[in-house]
Scaffold this motif. Sequence first.
Motif, short mmCIF file in Angstrom:
data_model
loop_
_atom_site.label_atom_id
_atom_site.label_comp_id
_atom_site.label_asym_id
_atom_site.label_seq_id
_atom_site.Cartn_x
_atom_site.Cartn_y
_atom_site.Cartn_z
N GLY A 32 3.85 6.19 -1.92
CA GLY A 32 4.36 5.77 -0.95
C GLY A 32 4.78 6.45 0.96
O GLY A 32 4.19 5.74 1.56
N MET A 33 4.58 7.81 0.77
CA MET A 33 4.41 8.08 1.98
C MET A 33 3.24 7.64 2.41
O MET A 33 3.13 7.97 3.68
CB MET A 33 5.63 9.57 1.75
CG MET A 33 6.59 9.99 1.65
SD MET A 33 7.98 9.46 2.61
CE MET A 33 7.64 10.06 3.84
N GLU A 34 1.84 8.93 1.73
CA GLU A 34 0.77 7.88 2.37
C GLU A 34 1.14 7.02 3.26
O GLU A 34 0.48 6.94 3.89
CB GLU A 34 0.26 8.41 1.35
CG GLU A 34 -0.20 9.69 0.75
CD GLU A 34 -1.17 9.59 -0.03
OE1 GLU A 34 -2.50 9.12 0.29
OE2 GLU A 34 -1.03 11.00 -0.50
N GLU A 35 1.05 5.77 2.28
CA GLU A 35 1.36 4.76 2.85
C GLU A 35 1.94 4.04 4.37
O GLU A 35 0.91 3.16 5.29
CB GLU A 35 1.29 3.54 1.95
CG GLU A 35 0.18 3.43 0.84
CD GLU A 35 -1.24 2.82 0.88
OE1 GLU A 35 -1.37 2.17 2.27
OE2 GLU A 35 -2.36 3.51 0.61
N PHE A 36 3.51 4.34 3.74
CA PHE A 36 3.66 4.52 5.04
C PHE A 36 3.34 4.98 6.10
O PHE A 36 3.30 4.31 7.55
CB PHE A 36 5.59 5.28 4.77
CG PHE A 36 6.15 5.05 5.52
CD1 PHE A 36 7.01 4.14 5.93
CD2 PHE A 36 6.05 6.74 6.32
CE1 PHE A 36 7.53 4.13 8.06
CE2 PHE A 36 6.91 6.80 7.13
CZ PHE A 36 7.38 5.57 7.90
N ALA A 37 3.19 6.44 5.97
CA ALA A 37 1.99 6.88 7.13
C ALA A 37 1.19 6.17 7.62
O ALA A 37 1.05 6.25 9.43
CB ALA A 37 1.56 8.37 6.89
N LYS A 38 0.31 5.87 6.85
CA LYS A 38 -0.90 4.66 7.98
C LYS A 38 -0.23 3.75 8.34
O LYS A 38 -0.90 3.06 9.47
CB LYS A 38 -1.63 4.61 6.44
CG LYS A 38 -2.74 5.71 5.90
CD LYS A 38 -2.91 5.29 4.28
CE LYS A 38 -3.94 6.69 3.84
NZ LYS A 38 -4.70 6.35 2.75
#
Length: 536
Positions: free
Chosen positions: A159-165
């Motif tokens: 979830g954090m990876e998608e948010f950061a993108k």
Amino acid sequence: MGQSTSTAAISSRRESIQSHRSKVKSTTLISPMHTDDVEDNEWIVDGGTDYIFELPDECLACIFQSLGSGDRKRCSLVCRRWLQVEGQSRHRLSLNAQSDLLSKIPSLFSRFDSVTKLALKCDRRSASIGDEALILISLKCRNLMRLKLRACRELTDAGMEEFAKNCKGLKKLSCGSCTFGAKGMNAVLDNCSALEELSVKRLRGITDGAAAEPIGPGVAASSLKTICLKELYNGHCFGPVIIGAKNLRTLKLFRCSGDWDKLLRVMTDRASSLVEIHLERIQVSDHGLVAISSCLDLEILHLVKTPECTNVGLVSLAERCRLLRKLHIDGWKANRIGDEGLIAVSKGCLNLQELVLIGVNPTKPSLESLASNCKNLERLALCGSDTVGDVEISCIAAKCVALKKLCIKSCPVSDQGLEALAGGCPNLVKVKLKKCRGVTAEGADWLRASRESLAVNLDTGEPEHQDASASDGAQENAVEFPPPVPSQITSAASIASSSSGRSGSLKARLGLLTGRGLVACTLRRWSSGSGSARGS
């Protein structure tokens, strides 16, 4: 007779307003002041013109932004236009981040489509939002610049990876009691090239021991200016981002396990632009202080409960960090920092403005040196010291010409010391006294009467006069001097004098004040320092 120019203008304006009202319906009417002449007051009673419609949306938004959260909510219920303008002008939003928030996200962020600062906080006993909700928020808030996550335990690295993108413009990230790990944190550092502030507290998803994945520095290496780590068992995982942050200005380490001396040496070898350092309850010694001395621009230093730091390290730092303005030391009664280190500070740090000493035992020589050399010293706090008595207070009164605020807590000071303050420190505006058994209510009253412009707060520490907000706890090492108040609140209670050795003249003057009440004030903290949807 024909219409006057002003009357014609008003008539034309009314026609324009009526035309506008045919397009936009309002559910409120502006009540007028009493008037007999429309030309003098253009507000009309119920059924007439409402000139609020002439106000551009931008002006209405500015009005909303000056209101509190509750008033803004009430304004949004007035009419559809106000609802729309209020939503579009709201930049900060705080949401209860429980799992049921997911279904509300589309409607919430359709209304609040300009949010740049978002707080997602969940009760620790409730299930928090998960990856799906965070990703949906990131798609709705492409311009998000600040994100605060509290107890969002269902968020994962994915979830954090998608948010950061999706939110690459993020400038500030603060997360506490979350369970995602190093991959999620690295995703933020690898994608958010504008990230300036990173604050992490109790991040449970990071692997312990040698298997821990290093964090950072990523593309944020050039932009990061502030890093704050709290209560991390594996804080050294953040070593790469600390070392790699080329323009780091502020570093705060609170209760993070591990030996930090080596990391501080490597960090200061590569970047010496630090201006503020806080070290609290971490394993750091004089070697770390020697490393910090390479930061020639250092202005603020907090050493709190670091018993391995001694006079040796403080002397080394004072000799090189000559721009130091604020120094807080909590010696934890270890007696490893004293006169030698403080005298070095007085000689090397001439710009010192604020000095807080807790559990440190300075004596007259070091206080006299500080007062004589640090001409800009305005704020001084002496707490839990066994050596600060009337002699030391008299020295401060005689020498500290620039002093404005003085705090004394749990020191062997008596009414005689207060008598010295009555004639010294010409710029003094506030004195706070807490748990100094030799100081009586009569003594505080006399000092207040002697210097009417001086705010004197006395707290004897007795249970009936204690304020819950001032109870000693984990933050007892922080001291605050709030702005001076014009008057003091007195209670009817009186406490018998426990001081001894007071001068006869002082006793005579105190006799005039017999029966006056005790001023019950508490020592606040010197610190910088968080539902349902709210914002501004």
